[in-house]
Design an enzyme around this catalytic site. Structure first.
Site, short mmCIF file in Angstrom:
data_model
loop_
_atom_site.label_atom_id
_atom_site.label_comp_id
_atom_site.label_asym_id
_atom_site.label_seq_id
_atom_site.Cartn_x
_atom_site.Cartn_y
_atom_site.Cartn_z
CG ASP A 157 -39.43 -48.54 -40.70
OD1 ASP A 157 -39.12 -47.59 -40.67
OD2 ASP A 157 -38.69 -49.37 -41.33
CE1 TYR A 160 -34.74 -53.71 -42.18
CE2 TYR A 160 -36.71 -52.82 -42.12
CZ TYR A 160 -35.31 -52.84 -41.69
OH TYR A 160 -34.76 -52.13 -40.50
CE LYS A 191 -35.86 -48.12 -41.69
NZ LYS A 191 -36.08 -49.52 -40.86
CG HIS A 240 -30.92 -49.25 -42.62
ND1 HIS A 240 -31.51 -50.25 -43.61
CD2 HIS A 240 -31.11 -49.49 -41.55
CE1 HIS A 240 -32.05 -51.24 -42.53
NE2 HIS A 240 -32.09 -50.68 -41.34
N1 LIG Z 1 -33.34 -49.46 -38.25
C1 LIG Z 1 -32.80 -50.63 -37.90
O1 LIG Z 1 -31.53 -50.50 -38.17
C2 LIG Z 1 -33.61 -51.52 -37.42
C3 LIG Z 1 -32.67 -52.71 -36.93
C4 LIG Z 1 -33.36 -53.92 -36.34
C5 LIG Z 1 -34.89 -54.03 -36.42
N2 LIG Z 1 -35.38 -52.75 -37.24
C6 LIG Z 1 -37.02 -53.05 -37.31
O2 LIG Z 1 -37.75 -53.31 -35.88
C7 LIG Z 1 -38.57 -54.31 -36.44
C8 LIG Z 1 -38.91 -54.98 -35.05
O3 LIG Z 1 -37.59 -55.39 -34.74
P1 LIG Z 1 -37.39 -57.01 -34.01
O4 LIG Z 1 -38.05 -57.93 -34.73
O5 LIG Z 1 -36.03 -57.05 -33.64
O6 LIG Z 1 -38.41 -56.61 -32.66
P2 LIG Z 1 -38.75 -56.99 -31.48
O7 LIG Z 1 -40.35 -56.67 -31.40
O8 LIG Z 1 -38.12 -56.42 -30.15
O9 LIG Z 1 -38.87 -58.53 -31.29
C9 LIG Z 1 -39.33 -59.40 -32.20
C10 LIG Z 1 -39.29 -60.60 -31.59
O10 LIG Z 1 -40.27 -60.76 -30.48
C11 LIG Z 1 -41.16 -61.68 -30.64
N3 LIG Z 1 -42.64 -61.22 -30.49
C12 LIG Z 1 -43.44 -60.54 -31.06
N4 LIG Z 1 -44.45 -60.38 -30.41
C13 LIG Z 1 -44.65 -61.08 -29.33
C14 LIG Z 1 -45.56 -61.25 -28.43
N5 LIG Z 1 -46.66 -60.88 -28.42
N6 LIG Z 1 -45.17 -62.47 -27.63
C15 LIG Z 1 -44.14 -63.09 -27.44
N7 LIG Z 1 -43.32 -62.65 -28.37
C16 LIG Z 1 -43.55 -61.80 -29.46
C17 LIG Z 1 -41.25 -62.19 -31.96
O11 LIG Z 1 -41.22 -63.72 -32.07
P3 LIG Z 1 -41.82 -64.39 -33.25
O12 LIG Z 1 -40.98 -64.12 -34.49
O13 LIG Z 1 -42.06 -65.68 -32.92
O14 LIG Z 1 -43.15 -63.68 -33.71
C18 LIG Z 1 -40.00 -61.97 -32.59
O15 LIG Z 1 -39.03 -62.80 -32.43
C19 LIG Z 1 -38.17 -55.02 -37.29
O16 LIG Z 1 -39.28 -55.47 -38.25
C20 LIG Z 1 -37.25 -54.30 -38.34
O17 LIG Z 1 -38.12 -53.53 -39.17
C21 LIG Z 1 -34.92 -51.75 -37.49
#
Ligand SMILES: NC(=O)c1ccc[n+]([C@@H]2O[C@H](COP(=O)([O-])OP(=O)(O)OC[C@H]3O[C@@H](n4cnc5c(N)ncnc54)[C@H](OP(=O)(O)O)[C@@H]3O)[C@@H](O)[C@H]2O)c1
Length: 231
Positions: free
Chosen positions: A50, A55, A85, A102
């Site tokens: 995705d 991004y 998106k 989006h």
């Molecule tokens: N459609 C939309 O509007 C929208 C909005 C927001 C996000 N998204 C998408 O969703 C994706 C994921 O979002 P998110 O980054 O907010 O999600 P998340 O997976 O809930 O949070 C990511 C965070 O979790 C930490 N993490 C990941 N794996 C881990 C592990 N095994 N142990 C400990 N911490 C861990 C990461 O830390 P580190 O950084 O230290 O690795 C990062 O800070 C994004 O890449 C984006 O593409 C979409």
């Protein structure tokens, strides 16, 4: 991997996908870091990716496909499923598999920083934009069309004008924010929900740490010998 059949897309969707956002961390080369992560993901069996214009991950995604083909990790681009998106300027693809609106809003300027300043946010012309989305599908630029961050109310508005109903609604969903009402609504309308921020957007500016610091989740994970994120 489990596959999901979608209402307006011929291609089944692998249930687990990889979302991509270019890191702004100092030190590493973000493009190379992402490309190597993507190649490792393809090696590990990921086939659903995705991206979005904002991004900044379209270029490394496009390059990773070329590299994966070159390395023989995949036989053709058709083996991968790409969600997009906004605009796809750098993906180097003739089509995407799923094209999403989006957010149910319009911005009057290119987004330079988060959070988005309120004065550049405006109402979305849902009918006009969805007609454009339908045209993209009819022209073969995308195999399927859907939305992201749509509430039940916004989906109702869209469904009242859509000739092609949305295949997916990508929303934040995790153990702390389970989206019960939206899930029931989408289920009844045949719209598949894809979840983002499964860890509650831990350590980000838009999320919080309630999932990763939840005592119940930590206890469940510990009892299975896993970290909270793995659990
Ligand atoms: N459609 C939309 O509007 C929208 C909005 C927001 C996000 N998204 C998408 O969703 C994706 C994921 O979002 P998110 O980054 O907010 O999600 P998340 O997976 O809930 O949070 C990511 C965070 O979790 C930490 N993490 C990941 N794996 C881990 C592990 N095994 N142990 C400990 N911490 C861990 C990461 O830390 P580190 O950084 O230290 O690795 C990062 O800070 C994004 O890449 C984006 O593409 C979409």
């Amino acid at each position: 991997m489990q596959q999901v059949i979608l209402n307006n897309c011929d291609k089944a969707m692998p249930a687990i996908g990889m979302e991509t956002v270019l890191s702004s961390r100092p030190g590493a080369d973000p493009l190379e870091t992402m490309k190597s992560a993507l190649l490792e993901a393809i090696k590990a069996g990921y086939r659903h990716f995705d991206t979005a214009f904002i991004y900044q991950s379209e270029k490394p995604l496009g390059e990773s496909i070329v590299e994966a083909l070159h390395l023989g990790l995949i036989k053709s681009r058709d083996e991968l499923l790409y969600y997009e998106k906004n605009l796809h300027l750098e993906l180097q693809l003739e089509y995407v598999d799923m094209y999403l609106i989006h957010h149910p809003l319009r911005v009057s300027e290119t987004i330079q920083k988060l959070p988005v300043p309120k004065e550049i946010i405006h109402a979305l012309d849902i009918k006009g934009v969805w007609e454009g989305m339908e045209e993209c599908k009819n022209l073969g630029l995308t195999k399927g069309i859907g939305v992201s961050n749509f509430s039940c109310k916004k989906l109702e508005e869209l469904l009242s004008v859509a000739k092609i109903p949305p295949a997916v609604n990508q929303v934040e969903m995790n153990p702390i924010w389970q989206q019960k009402e939206l899930r029931e609504f989408c289920n009844a309308k045949g719209i598949h929900i894809t979840a983002y921020s499964p860890l509650g957007a831990y350590n980000t500016i838009w999320g919080d740490n309630r999932v990763m610091e939840c005592d119940v989740l930590t206890q469940i994970a510990k009892s299975k010998g896993k970290t909270t994120a793995q659990g």
